[in-house]
Design a protein around this motif. Structure first.
Motif, short mmCIF file in Angstrom:
data_model
loop_
_atom_site.label_atom_id
_atom_site.label_comp_id
_atom_site.label_asym_id
_atom_site.label_seq_id
_atom_site.Cartn_x
_atom_site.Cartn_y
_atom_site.Cartn_z
N LEU A 167 -27.65 1.26 51.80
CA LEU A 167 -26.45 1.80 52.44
C LEU A 167 -26.60 1.83 53.96
CD1 LEU A 167 -25.73 4.78 50.01
CD2 LEU A 167 -24.51 2.60 50.13
N GLN A 168 -27.83 2.00 54.44
CA GLN A 168 -28.09 2.00 55.88
C GLN A 168 -27.79 0.63 56.47
OE1 GLN A 168 -32.13 2.94 56.91
NE2 GLN A 168 -31.82 2.64 59.10
N ILE A 169 -28.22 -0.42 55.80
CA ILE A 169 -27.96 -1.77 56.27
C ILE A 169 -26.47 -2.04 56.35
CG2 ILE A 169 -28.18 -4.22 55.67
CD1 ILE A 169 -30.92 -3.52 54.44
N ARG A 170 -25.73 -1.61 55.31
CA ARG A 170 -24.29 -1.84 55.27
C ARG A 170 -23.51 -0.81 56.07
NH1 ARG A 170 -22.83 -5.15 51.05
NH2 ARG A 170 -20.85 -5.23 52.18
N GLN A 171 -24.20 0.16 56.62
CA GLN A 171 -23.64 1.24 57.42
C GLN A 171 -22.52 1.98 56.67
OE1 GLN A 171 -21.39 0.77 61.21
NE2 GLN A 171 -23.26 1.47 62.23
N LYS A 172 -22.86 2.44 55.48
CA LYS A 172 -21.93 3.20 54.66
C LYS A 172 -22.19 4.69 54.86
CE LYS A 172 -20.23 -0.53 52.82
NZ LYS A 172 -18.87 -1.01 53.20
N ASN A 173 -21.10 5.44 55.06
CA ASN A 173 -21.25 6.87 55.33
C ASN A 173 -21.96 7.64 54.22
OD1 ASN A 173 -19.86 6.42 57.70
ND2 ASN A 173 -17.90 7.17 56.95
N GLY A 228 -31.16 -0.93 68.23
CA GLY A 228 -32.60 -0.89 68.44
C GLY A 228 -33.35 0.02 67.49
N GLN A 229 -32.62 0.88 66.74
CA GLN A 229 -33.28 1.76 65.78
C GLN A 229 -34.08 0.98 64.75
OE1 GLN A 229 -32.06 2.34 62.33
NE2 GLN A 229 -30.27 1.02 62.40
N GLY A 256 -32.02 -5.74 58.05
CA GLY A 256 -31.01 -4.88 58.66
C GLY A 256 -30.77 -5.23 60.12
N LEU A 257 -31.84 -5.55 60.84
CA LEU A 257 -31.70 -5.94 62.24
C LEU A 257 -30.86 -7.20 62.36
CD1 LEU A 257 -32.52 -5.64 65.23
CD2 LEU A 257 -34.60 -6.93 64.69
#
Length: 207
Positions: free
Chosen positions: A29-35, A156-157, A194-195
């Protein structure tokens, strides 16, 4: 007494597997930036915090408690940013990652916090007889900074997470936490992807 010990070992193993599974969902979910990532992060943070407490890795335990509290702010921050990208996403008919520019001031503050925070935490953890005081401290400070950057939508995270998760996988392997070590190795690979994904899909909303 043996039955109690066996029962506790089983509970610890189940929680470790739960942490592994929720951790994989979290990074996807972090990679897809899902809330919803932040909601999963609360469950994962509590489970991982328990696992690190069992191994007397106090900084990593505290870090996961930090993750739980940061999840509430991260969800609020991402929901605001998502509203700005909904129109762009509908026009492009695809995923859009909302990004913010990293400022020089933020970079300097983060670097200072890393150096000072790591030094202080190493001393504290040594006094608390943390089983891996230096590694635990460095990972904790790096991960706190990375989570802060994640909530701010800094691309950059991912660089910070790759370094932090590599060290975390090493530490978990040293103390015999095999499931957690596998989870952090998965995080490293996910961080590389993810980057790339955020570079490809990212749109700066503070331009």
């Amino acid at each position: 007494m043996d039955c109690f010990s066996s029962g506790m070992d089983l509970i610890i193993k189940i929680i470790e597997i739960f942490a592994f599974m929720t951790g994989l969902v979290y990074v996807f979910l972090q990679i897809r930036q899902k809330n919803f990532m932040w909601v999963v992060g609360i469950a994962s943070g509590l489970a991982c915090g328990f696992e690190f407490a069992v191994q007397h890795l106090w900084a990593s335990m505290g870090l996961n408690i930090y993750y739980v509290f940061m999840s509430f702010w991260g969800l609020y921050s991402w929901r605001k940013a998502s509203a700005k990208t909904e129109m762009i996403a509908s026009e492009t008919e695809g995923d859009v990652i909302h990004l913010s520019h990293m400022t020089r001031r933020m970079l300097i503050i983060s670097a200072v916090l890393f150096v000072i925070g790591s030094a202080i935490l190493i001393v504290i953890l040594h006094l608390l007889k943390d089983s891996e005081s230096s590694l635990d401290a460095i990972i904790t400070v790096l991960s706190m900074i990375a989570t802060w950057w994640l909530a701010k939508s800094y691309r950059g995270q991912w660089y910070v997470w790759i370094v932090s998760d590599t060290l975390s996988a090493t530490m978990c392997l040293l103390v015999g936490m095999r499931w957690m070590s596998a989870l952090y190795l998965a995080y490293v690979l996910s961080g590389v992807y993810g980057l790339h994904y955020w570079k490809k899909k990212g749109i700066y909303i503070d331009s």
